[in-house]
Design a protein around this motif. Structure first.
Motif, mmCIF file in Angstrom:
data_model
loop_
_atom_site.group_PDB
_atom_site.id
_atom_site.type_symbol
_atom_site.label_atom_id
_atom_site.label_comp_id
_atom_site.label_asym_id
_atom_site.label_seq_id
_atom_site.Cartn_x
_atom_site.Cartn_y
_atom_site.Cartn_z
ATOM 1 N N ASP A 15 -80.993 -55.425 -40.394
ATOM 2 C CA ASP A 15 -79.725 -55.512 -39.660
ATOM 3 C C ASP A 15 -78.818 -56.592 -40.245
ATOM 4 N N ALA A 16 -79.387 -57.778 -40.497
ATOM 5 C CA ALA A 16 -78.588 -58.883 -41.027
ATOM 6 C C ALA A 16 -78.109 -58.573 -42.443
ATOM 7 N N VAL A 17 -78.974 -57.982 -43.256
ATOM 8 C CA VAL A 17 -78.591 -57.634 -44.629
ATOM 9 C C VAL A 17 -77.465 -56.607 -44.618
ATOM 10 N N CYS A 18 -77.579 -55.598 -43.773
ATOM 11 C CA CYS A 18 -76.547 -54.557 -43.733
ATOM 12 C C CYS A 18 -75.226 -55.102 -43.173
ATOM 13 N N GLU A 19 -75.301 -56.030 -42.227
ATOM 14 C CA GLU A 19 -74.064 -56.661 -41.765
ATOM 15 C C GLU A 19 -73.432 -57.460 -42.898
ATOM 16 N N TYR A 20 -74.266 -58.164 -43.658
ATOM 17 C CA TYR A 20 -73.757 -58.953 -44.782
ATOM 18 C C TYR A 20 -73.060 -58.055 -45.811
ATOM 19 N N VAL A 21 -73.729 -56.969 -46.222
ATOM 20 C CA VAL A 21 -73.130 -56.118 -47.267
ATOM 21 C C VAL A 21 -71.897 -55.385 -46.749
ATOM 22 N N THR A 22 -71.824 -55.113 -45.448
ATOM 23 C CA THR A 22 -70.625 -54.503 -44.871
ATOM 24 C C THR A 22 -69.444 -55.457 -44.982
ATOM 25 N N ARG A 23 -69.679 -56.735 -44.678
ATOM 26 C CA ARG A 23 -68.622 -57.746 -44.862
ATOM 27 C C ARG A 23 -68.238 -57.839 -46.344
ATOM 28 N N LEU A 24 -69.247 -57.793 -47.209
ATOM 29 C CA LEU A 24 -69.003 -57.895 -48.645
ATOM 30 C C LEU A 24 -68.143 -56.723 -49.137
ATOM 31 N N ALA A 25 -68.384 -55.545 -48.583
ATOM 32 C CA ALA A 25 -67.615 -54.366 -48.984
ATOM 33 C C ALA A 25 -66.139 -54.528 -48.648
ATOM 34 N N ARG A 26 -65.843 -55.158 -47.500
ATOM 35 C CA ARG A 26 -64.439 -55.383 -47.135
ATOM 36 C C ARG A 26 -63.766 -56.346 -48.115
ATOM 37 N N VAL A 27 -64.498 -57.357 -48.545
ATOM 38 C CA VAL A 27 -63.967 -58.289 -49.540
ATOM 39 C C VAL A 27 -63.800 -57.577 -50.880
ATOM 40 N N ASN A 28 -64.764 -56.741 -51.208
ATOM 41 C CA ASN A 28 -64.719 -56.014 -52.480
ATOM 42 C C ASN A 28 -63.437 -55.200 -52.619
ATOM 43 N N GLU A 29 -62.978 -54.618 -51.534
ATOM 44 C CA GLU A 29 -61.755 -53.817 -51.575
ATOM 45 C C GLU A 29 -60.554 -54.660 -52.003
ATOM 46 N N LYS A 30 -60.592 -55.959 -51.700
ATOM 47 C CA LYS A 30 -59.465 -56.835 -52.017
ATOM 48 C C LYS A 30 -59.526 -57.402 -53.438
ATOM 49 N N VAL A 31 -60.720 -57.375 -54.053
ATOM 50 C CA VAL A 31 -60.872 -58.015 -55.372
ATOM 51 C C VAL A 31 -61.333 -57.045 -56.457
ATOM 52 N N LYS A 32 -61.455 -55.751 -56.131
ATOM 53 C CA LYS A 32 -62.109 -54.822 -57.044
ATOM 54 C C LYS A 32 -61.358 -54.589 -58.345
ATOM 55 N N ASP A 33 -60.086 -54.993 -58.410
ATOM 56 C CA ASP A 33 -59.363 -54.862 -59.678
ATOM 57 C C ASP A 33 -59.797 -55.927 -60.684
ATOM 58 N N LYS A 34 -60.453 -57.013 -60.192
ATOM 59 C CA LYS A 34 -60.881 -58.096 -61.077
ATOM 60 C C LYS A 34 -62.392 -58.319 -61.082
ATOM 61 N N LEU A 35 -63.024 -58.063 -59.943
ATOM 62 C CA LEU A 35 -64.444 -58.375 -59.792
ATOM 63 C C LEU A 35 -65.255 -57.122 -59.450
ATOM 64 N N ILE A 36 -66.537 -57.170 -59.772
ATOM 65 C CA ILE A 36 -67.500 -56.186 -59.278
ATOM 66 C C ILE A 36 -68.531 -56.967 -58.475
ATOM 67 N N LEU A 37 -68.547 -56.760 -57.172
ATOM 68 C CA LEU A 37 -69.505 -57.439 -56.304
ATOM 69 C C LEU A 37 -70.798 -56.639 -56.245
ATOM 70 N N ILE A 38 -71.900 -57.306 -56.539
ATOM 71 C CA ILE A 38 -73.225 -56.681 -56.503
ATOM 72 C C ILE A 38 -74.060 -57.444 -55.481
ATOM 73 N N PRO A 39 -74.373 -56.832 -54.339
ATOM 74 C CA PRO A 39 -75.169 -57.568 -53.341
ATOM 75 C C PRO A 39 -76.585 -57.842 -53.823
ATOM 76 N N ARG A 40 -77.033 -59.058 -53.615
ATOM 77 C CA ARG A 40 -78.440 -59.399 -53.829
ATOM 78 C C ARG A 40 -79.225 -58.856 -52.642
ATOM 79 N N ILE A 41 -80.093 -57.900 -52.885
ATOM 80 C CA ILE A 41 -81.022 -57.453 -51.844
ATOM 81 C C ILE A 41 -82.413 -57.607 -52.447
ATOM 82 N N TYR A 42 -82.918 -58.840 -52.380
ATOM 83 C CA TYR A 42 -84.154 -59.208 -53.061
ATOM 84 C C TYR A 42 -85.329 -59.003 -52.105
#
Length: 341
Positions: free
Chosen positions: A60-87
């Motif tokens: 649950d916590a990991v999926c909440e984290y990556v969901t937040r990350l996806a929203r940020v990714n939409e704002k920076v995807k022209d410059k960055l590629i965000l890859i979630p650490r799911i270790y």
């Protein structure tokens, strides 16, 4: 024989049949793999940010984290590629402590490997469904690669595994980037030898089969700092370190010279808040030198919903139970700062 064989576990094919990756997510992974590959090969000037918890202990916590990350990714995807650490496997120096969800799907209970394999795969697929972002994981056990080979877009080989022949030759069969960390001693030659081995073909025995690989041209280096004989941590992310790595790359016939800088571990002395300063210094070094800009393709950052860490059973949702991590607020700001460089 001193081994006690408890029970035979399902094969990777059996687990994947039980929990298949849906076709639409497989297509998404194919697109993500190409985007990330293009960064490593130099076709794309985007920057990789491999970010997330030290260990993915709670779906649950990991999926909440990556969901937040996806929203940020939409704002920076022209410059960055965000890859979630799911270790999902956590190396332990002394062999004690929480070893990851594959060992313990419930961190407060005894190991259950069958439940762990299912929980790991379920969490990874759920995270892609929630975020549209395929993840990175560490390959602690080479024989387990088949359980995740269809869902990961990046693999890290840790400081204690990078000298191991089995890790190197298994990586030679990957079709995704593999980051080979410098060993705890800090010897960059060991790391580069690992890249060389992984980029070349091999024949070996794997899971009871004779196999042959073609080599992985996406194998590259990861600087994570070192520990000297007195137990003191020595960073290796500074401008001079990056120039040294560049020189060593130029002396060798390696494909796609690339480096990722791990901002935590021995580079930060595990002082998680220092990751912000370290990442910004790395970005500044890329600004100063076109050659370093070309070499350094990304950073690794340990980050979770809540900053710091807690003991197993601590009860704080989204807080690491292994190494301390940046909290979400600082992590989000740091991503935007990276995008501005």
């Amino acid at each position: 024989m001193s081994f006690e064989f408890i029970k035979k576990l399902p094969t990777p094919d059996e687990i994947r049949e039980q929990l298949p990756l849906p076709a639409d997510l497989a297509a998404l992974k194919k697109e993500r793999d190409k985007e990330i590959r293009d960064v490593i090969t130099g076709k794309s000037d985007k920057f990789l940010v491999i970010i997330g918890p030290c260990s993915a202990d709670n779906e649950d916590a990991v999926c909440e984290y990556v969901t937040r990350l996806a929203r940020v990714n939409e704002k920076v995807k022209d410059k960055l590629i965000l890859i979630p650490r799911i270790y999902t496997n956590k190396p332990r120096t002394t062999g004690e402590g929480y070893k990851g969800i594959v060992h313990q799907p419930d961190p407060e209970k005894q190991p259950d490997f069958l439940a762990g394999l299912i929980a790991m795969r379920k969490m990874q697929i759920h995270a892609i469904e929630e975020s549209g972002l395929t993840a990175a994981d560490e390959m602690l056990y080479p024989e387990n690669w088949g359980y995740v080979s269809d869902i990961l877009s990046y693999v890290a080989i840790g400081a204690r595994s990078v000298e191991d022949q089995q890790h190197r030759i298994v990586v030679s069969g990957f079709d995704v980037p593999a980051g080979m960390k410098n060993p705890t001693s800090g010897d960059l030659t060991v790391m580069l030898n690992s890249v060389y081995a992984s980029q070349h073909p091999h024949s070996f025995i794997y899971r009871g089969w004779e196999v042959k690989t073609n080599g992985n041209e996406l194998a590259h280096t990861v600087l994570r700092g070192a520990t000297n004989k007195h137990g003191r941590n020595l960073p290796n992310y500074h401008y001079e370190d990056l120039n040294l790595l560049l020189t060593l790359y130029n002396e060798r016939e390696l494909k796609n010279p690339a480096a990722i800088i791990d901002a935590n571990h021995s580079n930060s002395n595990k002082e998680f808040a220092q990751q912000i300063r370290i990442v910004k210094e790395v970005m500044h070094s890329r600004k100063l030198s076109p050659d370093i800009h070309k070499l350094v393709k990304g950073v690794m950052i340990e980050s979770y919903l809540e900053e710091g860490c807690q003991k197993v059973g601590g009860g704080v949702y989204g807080k690491s139970i292994t190494d301390p991590c940046l909290g979400w607020k600082d992590s989000e700001k740091l991503i935007y700062d990276i995008a501005e460089y």
